[in-house]
Design an enzyme around this catalytic site. Structure first.
Site, PDB file in Angstrom:
ATOM      1  N   SER A 125      41.614  56.028  44.256  1.00 56.79           N
ATOM      2  CA  SER A 125      40.266  56.476  44.606  1.00 56.79           C
ATOM      3  C   SER A 125      40.235  57.122  45.975  1.00 56.79           C
ATOM      4  O   SER A 125      41.015  56.763  46.871  1.00 56.79           O
ATOM      5  CB  SER A 125      39.321  55.266  44.588  1.00 56.79           C
ATOM      6  OG  SER A 125      38.079  55.574  45.169  1.00 56.79           O
ATOM      7  N   TYR A 150      36.246  46.881  47.163  1.00 53.35           N
ATOM      8  CA  TYR A 150      36.771  47.779  46.131  1.00 53.35           C
ATOM      9  C   TYR A 150      37.759  48.768  46.739  1.00 53.35           C
ATOM     10  O   TYR A 150      38.881  48.937  46.247  1.00 53.35           O
ATOM     11  CB  TYR A 150      35.636  48.539  45.442  1.00 53.35           C
ATOM     12  CG  TYR A 150      36.132  49.724  44.644  1.00 53.35           C
ATOM     13  CD1 TYR A 150      36.823  49.534  43.449  1.00 53.35           C
ATOM     14  CD2 TYR A 150      35.954  51.027  45.100  1.00 53.35           C
ATOM     15  CE1 TYR A 150      37.313  50.615  42.726  1.00 53.35           C
ATOM     16  CE2 TYR A 150      36.435  52.113  44.386  1.00 53.35           C
ATOM     17  CZ  TYR A 150      37.112  51.894  43.202  1.00 53.35           C
ATOM     18  OH  TYR A 150      37.606  52.970  42.507  1.00 53.35           O
ATOM     19  N   LYS A 154      42.102  49.297  46.275  1.00 57.25           N
ATOM     20  CA  LYS A 154      42.826  50.524  45.973  1.00 57.25           C
ATOM     21  C   LYS A 154      43.899  50.801  47.027  1.00 57.25           C
ATOM     22  O   LYS A 154      45.016  51.241  46.715  1.00 57.25           O
ATOM     23  CB  LYS A 154      41.863  51.705  45.843  1.00 57.25           C
ATOM     24  CG  LYS A 154      40.945  51.620  44.625  1.00 57.25           C
ATOM     25  CD  LYS A 154      41.734  51.534  43.330  1.00 57.25           C
ATOM     26  CE  LYS A 154      40.845  51.458  42.110  1.00 57.25           C
ATOM     27  NZ  LYS A 154      41.620  51.304  40.855  1.00 57.25           N
TER      28      LYS A 154
END
Length: 338
Positions: A125, A150, A154
């Site tokens: 991402s 989040y 990643k």
């Protein structure tokens, strides 16, 4: 060639399964259906005429992962989508995100490193860049402290894959997505989040169809032209096709390094209000929305420099913002029988 697609019934995963099958690959899907439905299989079959193997399996269960690979000994190539992906939710439930996004990755890599040759494509991402200092963002931009759990998963995921590849026979490509939207032109598959949408476009279409009272625009005081956040919105079919190109690069041993990284976006930034305006244009209706407080974990602006993907992978986006939004609206109307 048999390819394992984890999270293959999800939004990006299902579109990638379609493109893989269209290119002649045999696909095995793992999905725990936490944010998807087995009904998606019907859409995949309707488009491709082929039924992929599907196993309902929770990758957080290590023994289940081990059992899968004992049964599918010929799987040595994985496209890994399965993960929790909402920035706001990750701030509220960090342990859920660390367990789901990190443990599952480790269990898959533990199986792959036992193979004499293995290929791994990671669904990463643009959040790994945090708030980048310059736009557009290229792959050499500094990896900044994550703005959310989040984003941190990643970053950590990329680090884990890089460390493992150095000491194993795994070759990997890390694909850093910007903001996928839209649906397949057939409207057989699309984005159908369970519960309240965490992403902008499905919230727009659900509001327009009458499922939501109004859209909340998080923040109207950002230092942008209209005060709302800027993102790079890429059609999901364009994104899916990039995974096939990346996989073929690995299978044909065309990768220069054991780990390669590519941004996947359009190269154009659009504000939230510009996306709303685009929707109103293609749908020919006004959207009910209001500007509310900023959401924790959101950055001001992010859009991609896609030169590397273009020059090395030979991949470029084909669809415009309006075309992507129109496909999302077509999908929403079909799902709601409108």
């Amino acid at each position: 060639m048999k390819i394992l697609v984890t999270g293959g019934l999800g939004f990006i995963g299902s579109h990638t399964v379609v493109e893989l099958q269209n290119e002649g690959f045999e696909v095995v899907i793992i999905d725990n259906l936490s944010n998807s439905s087995e009904e998606v299989l019907k859409g995949i079959v309707a488009i491709t005429g082929k039924t992929p193997v599907f196993e309902k399996l929770d990758l957080r269960e290590k023994t289940s992962v081990q059992d899968f690979f004992k049964r599918h000994t010929d799987v040595a190539s994985i496209i890994h989508f399965a993960a929790s992906k909402a920035v706001g939710e990750s701030v509220e439930k960090p342990l859920l995100y660390y367990e789901n996004n990190i443990n599952t990755l480790i269990y898959l890599l533990q199986e792959l490193e036992q193979k004499p040759e293995a290929h791994f494509i990671f669904s990463s991402s643009c959040t790994v860049y945090g708030q980048a200092e310059t736009m557009p963002i290229n792959e050499n931009a500094p990896i900044k402290p994550a703005m959310s759990p989040y984003g941190n998963t990643k970053q950590i995921g990329e680090e884990i894959i890089t460390d493992v590849a150095k000491v194993s026979n795994i070759n990997a490509i890390l694909l850093r997505y910007f903001n996928p939207i839209g649906s397949h032109p057939s409207a057989e598959i699309g984005e159908l989040p369970i519960g309240v949408p965490q992403n902008l476009v499905p919230f727009i279409t659900q509001t327009a169809i009458g499922l939501r009272k109004e859209l909340s625009v998080y923040g109207g005081d950002y230092p942008t032209n209209d005060g709302t956040c800027i993102r790079d919105y890429i059609h999901v079919v364009d994104l899916a096709k990039a995974h096939v190109v990346a996989l073929q690069r690995l299978l044909n041993c065309q990768n220069v390094d054991k780990i390669e990284t590519f941004n996947l976006g359009t190269g154009t930034g659009s504000s939230v209000l510009e996306v709303i305006n685009a929707f109103e244009k293609v749908s020919e209706q006004k959207l009910a929305y209001k500007i509310v407080d900023r959401r924790e974990g959101d950055i001001t602006s992010a859009f991609a420099n896609t030169d590397k993907a273009s020059n090395i992978l030979g991949w470029k986006t084909q669809s415009t913002l309006e075309e992507a939004i129109a496909s999302a609206w077509k999908w929403e109307q079909k799902v709601r029988n409108v």
